[in-house]
Design a protein around this motif. Structure first.
Motif, PDB file in Angstrom:
ATOM      1  N   UNK A 202       0.817  -1.205   0.000  1.00  0.00           N
ATOM      2  CA  UNK A 202       0.000   0.000   0.000  1.00  0.00           C
ATOM      3  C   UNK A 202       0.854   1.260   0.000  1.00  0.00           C
ATOM      4  N   UNK A 203       0.194   2.408  -0.022  1.00  0.00           N
ATOM      5  CA  UNK A 203       0.903   3.686  -0.068  1.00  0.00           C
ATOM      6  C   UNK A 203       1.367   4.107   1.318  1.00  0.00           C
ATOM      7  N   UNK A 204       2.376   4.944   1.338  1.00  0.00           N
ATOM      8  CA  UNK A 204       2.840   5.602   2.551  1.00  0.00           C
ATOM      9  C   UNK A 204       2.714   7.105   2.334  1.00  0.00           C
ATOM     10  N   UNK A 205       2.149   7.809   3.313  1.00  0.00           N
ATOM     11  CA  UNK A 205       1.882   9.247   3.154  1.00  0.00           C
ATOM     12  C   UNK A 205       2.815  10.042   4.048  1.00  0.00           C
ATOM     13  N   UNK A 206       3.551  10.979   3.431  1.00  0.00           N
ATOM     14  CA  UNK A 206       4.427  11.878   4.176  1.00  0.00           C
ATOM     15  C   UNK A 206       4.014  13.333   3.933  1.00  0.00           C
ATOM     16  N   UNK A 207       4.020  14.120   4.991  1.00  0.00           N
ATOM     17  CA  UNK A 207       3.747  15.556   4.886  1.00  0.00           C
ATOM     18  C   UNK A 207       4.983  16.278   4.347  1.00  0.00           C
ATOM     19  N   UNK A 208       4.855  17.560   3.947  1.00  0.00           N
ATOM     20  CA  UNK A 208       6.027  18.307   3.466  1.00  0.00           C
ATOM     21  C   UNK A 208       7.168  18.368   4.480  1.00  0.00           C
ATOM     22  N   UNK A 209       6.844  18.290   5.774  1.00  0.00           N
ATOM     23  CA  UNK A 209       7.881  18.291   6.807  1.00  0.00           C
ATOM     24  C   UNK A 209       8.674  16.994   6.823  1.00  0.00           C
ATOM     25  N   UNK A 210       8.138  15.951   6.172  1.00  0.00           N
ATOM     26  CA  UNK A 210       8.745  14.633   6.218  1.00  0.00           C
ATOM     27  C   UNK A 210       8.081  13.705   7.209  1.00  0.00           C
ATOM     28  N   UNK A 211       7.147  14.224   8.022  1.00  0.00           N
ATOM     29  CA  UNK A 211       6.449  13.392   8.996  1.00  0.00           C
ATOM     30  C   UNK A 211       5.561  12.391   8.272  1.00  0.00           C
ATOM     31  N   UNK A 212       5.639  11.113   8.713  1.00  0.00           N
ATOM     32  CA  UNK A 212       4.848  10.074   8.081  1.00  0.00           C
ATOM     33  C   UNK A 212       3.435  10.071   8.673  1.00  0.00           C
ATOM     34  N   UNK A 213       2.460  10.414   7.841  1.00  0.00           N
ATOM     35  CA  UNK A 213       1.077  10.509   8.283  1.00  0.00           C
ATOM     36  C   UNK A 213       0.430   9.128   8.337  1.00  0.00           C
ATOM     37  N   UNK A 214       0.781   8.271   7.380  1.00  0.00           N
ATOM     38  CA  UNK A 214       0.043   7.021   7.194  1.00  0.00           C
ATOM     39  C   UNK A 214       1.010   5.904   6.844  1.00  0.00           C
ATOM     40  N   UNK A 215       0.924   4.802   7.586  1.00  0.00           N
ATOM     41  CA  UNK A 215       1.773   3.633   7.359  1.00  0.00           C
ATOM     42  C   UNK A 215       1.208   2.777   6.223  1.00  0.00           C
ATOM     43  N   UNK A 216       2.076   2.031   5.565  1.00  0.00           N
ATOM     44  CA  UNK A 216       1.630   1.144   4.491  1.00  0.00           C
ATOM     45  C   UNK A 216       0.728   0.036   5.041  1.00  0.00           C
ATOM     46  N   UNK A 217      -0.295  -0.297   4.240  1.00  0.00           N
ATOM     47  CA  UNK A 217      -1.166  -1.424   4.546  1.00  0.00           C
ATOM     48  C   UNK A 217      -0.948  -2.519   3.502  1.00  0.00           C
ATOM     49  N   UNK A 218      -1.336  -3.738   3.848  1.00  0.00           N
ATOM     50  CA  UNK A 218      -1.239  -4.843   2.904  1.00  0.00           C
ATOM     51  C   UNK A 218      -2.408  -4.764   1.918  1.00  0.00           C
ATOM     52  N   UNK A 219      -2.080  -4.756   0.636  1.00  0.00           N
ATOM     53  CA  UNK A 219      -3.097  -4.693  -0.411  1.00  0.00           C
ATOM     54  C   UNK A 219      -2.819  -5.785  -1.442  1.00  0.00           C
ATOM     55  N   UNK A 220      -3.884  -6.176  -2.150  1.00  0.00           N
ATOM     56  CA  UNK A 220      -3.757  -7.171  -3.210  1.00  0.00           C
ATOM     57  C   UNK A 220      -4.989  -7.052  -4.103  1.00  0.00           C
ATOM     58  N   UNK A 221      -4.771  -6.943  -5.410  1.00  0.00           N
ATOM     59  CA  UNK A 221      -5.885  -6.834  -6.341  1.00  0.00           C
ATOM     60  C   UNK A 221      -5.777  -5.589  -7.200  1.00  0.00           C
ATOM     61  N   UNK A 222      -6.905  -5.113  -7.674  1.00  0.00           N
ATOM     62  CA  UNK A 222      -6.933  -3.994  -8.618  1.00  0.00           C
ATOM     63  C   UNK A 222      -6.669  -2.667  -7.919  1.00  0.00           C
TER      64      UNK A 222
END
Length: 387
Positions: A202-222
């Motif tokens: 899954x995606x990882x989201x970082x703010x302009x400061x570099x702070x990680x907003x959202x951790x990767x999740x396991x995804x599979x499929x379309x």
């Protein structure tokens, strides 16, 4: 037959032309209001770094052109672009090689020509990367299109999908307005359940400061992306708006390998810029009065607002979790407000100064737990380019 020298080099009377290209960027950051009660900072971006060192060029011969550029400083992706383009007609080009997957105008804009230090939060998080593929494109009666099939949606990305179809259409009803839509679809294949240490795709989201907003999740499929955008440019003024959504299936990715609701990430961005020294708002800004001719160069001011959130499309019942296999994803989101100043003392040099204010929807997942905002990051960039 002979060589003519200028910014690049051209072989006279043969139809062959070669031009050098490249730029270097150095970034500086200062963080404010991120300290917790003990005076400690969360994991943020570097206070100073050599951000990019792009080197390359393009060669043209009759209807065929080849472009390449690389970054020896980038540990993950040395090779950036390497593709050949054959112009059959104005309305039909065929391009083969490693290139940007055509989704999001902000992503398709060179990092040397964006309005602010960082790309907008939507494109930076949800747009695809570069990958090997084949693309057709053209421009017919105020309609420009790109359509391609690629090996993936980000050659070096951990979240890379496999074979991806992507396309973009842009319409210019009048000279000052461009309206576009983008889409892509690919198949993400999770690591087998028997893998000792599987990677979350899954995606990882970082703010302009570099702070990680959202951790990767396991995804599979379309995985699907849908985007829309519009741009208005008149003399020295420019306005941009962009919205982008990405959904990823999570087939068999639950704690007992059951199917989970799709991961849904969406956001939008609105920005405005004004070249106060009067130059036209075009792709490449050239100072009308550079300092070596007694002028002050070109000066542009701008403001941008971004919003982004990530959730799932399930019914929203049960415990909201932040774990990588959570059935009910705890919603994560935030907004950034950016003010910017750019100065081109001469054509090949640019200095950026940005102030970014970040706010978070969930105080528990913010840089300082319990505090949604405001978090301030000051950014500066020095850029030198080969003209």
């Amino acid at each position: 037959m002979g060589w003519e020298f200028g910014p690049g080099a051209r072989l006279a009377r043969s139809g062959f032309e070669f031009n050098l290209a490249g730029y270097i960027q150095g970034d500086f950051r200062s963080f404010h209001d991120y300290e917790n009660a003990q005076g400690e900072l969360p994991d943020l971006g570097a206070e100073s770094e050599l951000r990019r060192l792009r080197l390359g060029g393009d060669a043209k011969w009759k209807r065929l052109s080849v472009e390449f550029d690389f970054d020896p400083h980038d540990d993950q992706e040395h090779l950036k672009n390497l593709f050949a383009d054959l112009k059959i007609t104005r309305g039909l080009h065929v391009t083969v090689g490693n290139m940007k997957v055509p989704v999001s105008p902000e992503w398709l804009t060179s990092a040397a020509k964006t309005d602010f230090v960082e790309r907008n939060l939507v494109a930076d998080t949800l747009a695809p990367g570069r990958d090997w593929g084949v693309k057709i494109s053209g421009d017919v009666r105020h309609v420009a299109y790109q359509l391609g099939v690629f090996q993936g949606d980000g050659r070096v990305d951990q979240s890379r999908a496999d074979t991806t179809l992507a396309g973009r259409i842009e319409v210019s009803p009048i000279k000052t307005i461009d309206v576009g839509v983008s889409a892509s679809q690919g198949q993400v294949n999770a690591d087998p359940a028997t893998t000792e240490d599987p990677l979350a795709r899954g995606i990882s989201v970082h703010a302009p400061s570099g702070f990680r907003i959202y951790e990767r999740h396991f995804v599979d499929g379309t995985r699907r992306r849908l985007g829309a955008d519009a741009r208005f440019h008149y003399k020295s003024i420019g306005f941009k708006v962009e919205a982008l959504q990405m959904t990823s299936e999570r087939n068999g990715q639950g704690s007992v390998f059951d199917d989970l609701p799709r991961e849904v990430a969406r956001g939008w961005s609105l920005s405005s810029t004004w070249l106060v020294t009067g130059e036209r708002k075009v792709r490449t800004i050239k100072p009308g009065h550079p300092i070596h001719r007694g002028g002050i160069g070109a000066i542009e001011i701008g403001v941008r607002y971004d919003e982004l959130d990530v959730d799932d499309d399930g019914e929203g019942v049960g415990f909201e979790g932040a774990g990588s296999r959570a059935r009910n994803i705890r919603p994560v989101g935030g907004a950034t407000l950016t003010g910017g100043l750019s100065w081109w003392p001469i054509e090949i040099a640019r200095l950026y100064f940005n102030a970014v204010v970040e706010r978070y929807d969930d105080a528990l997942l913010a840089p300082v737990p319990g505090k949604k905002g405001n978090y301030v990051t000051l950014l500066a960039r020095v850029q030198l380019s080969i003209p």
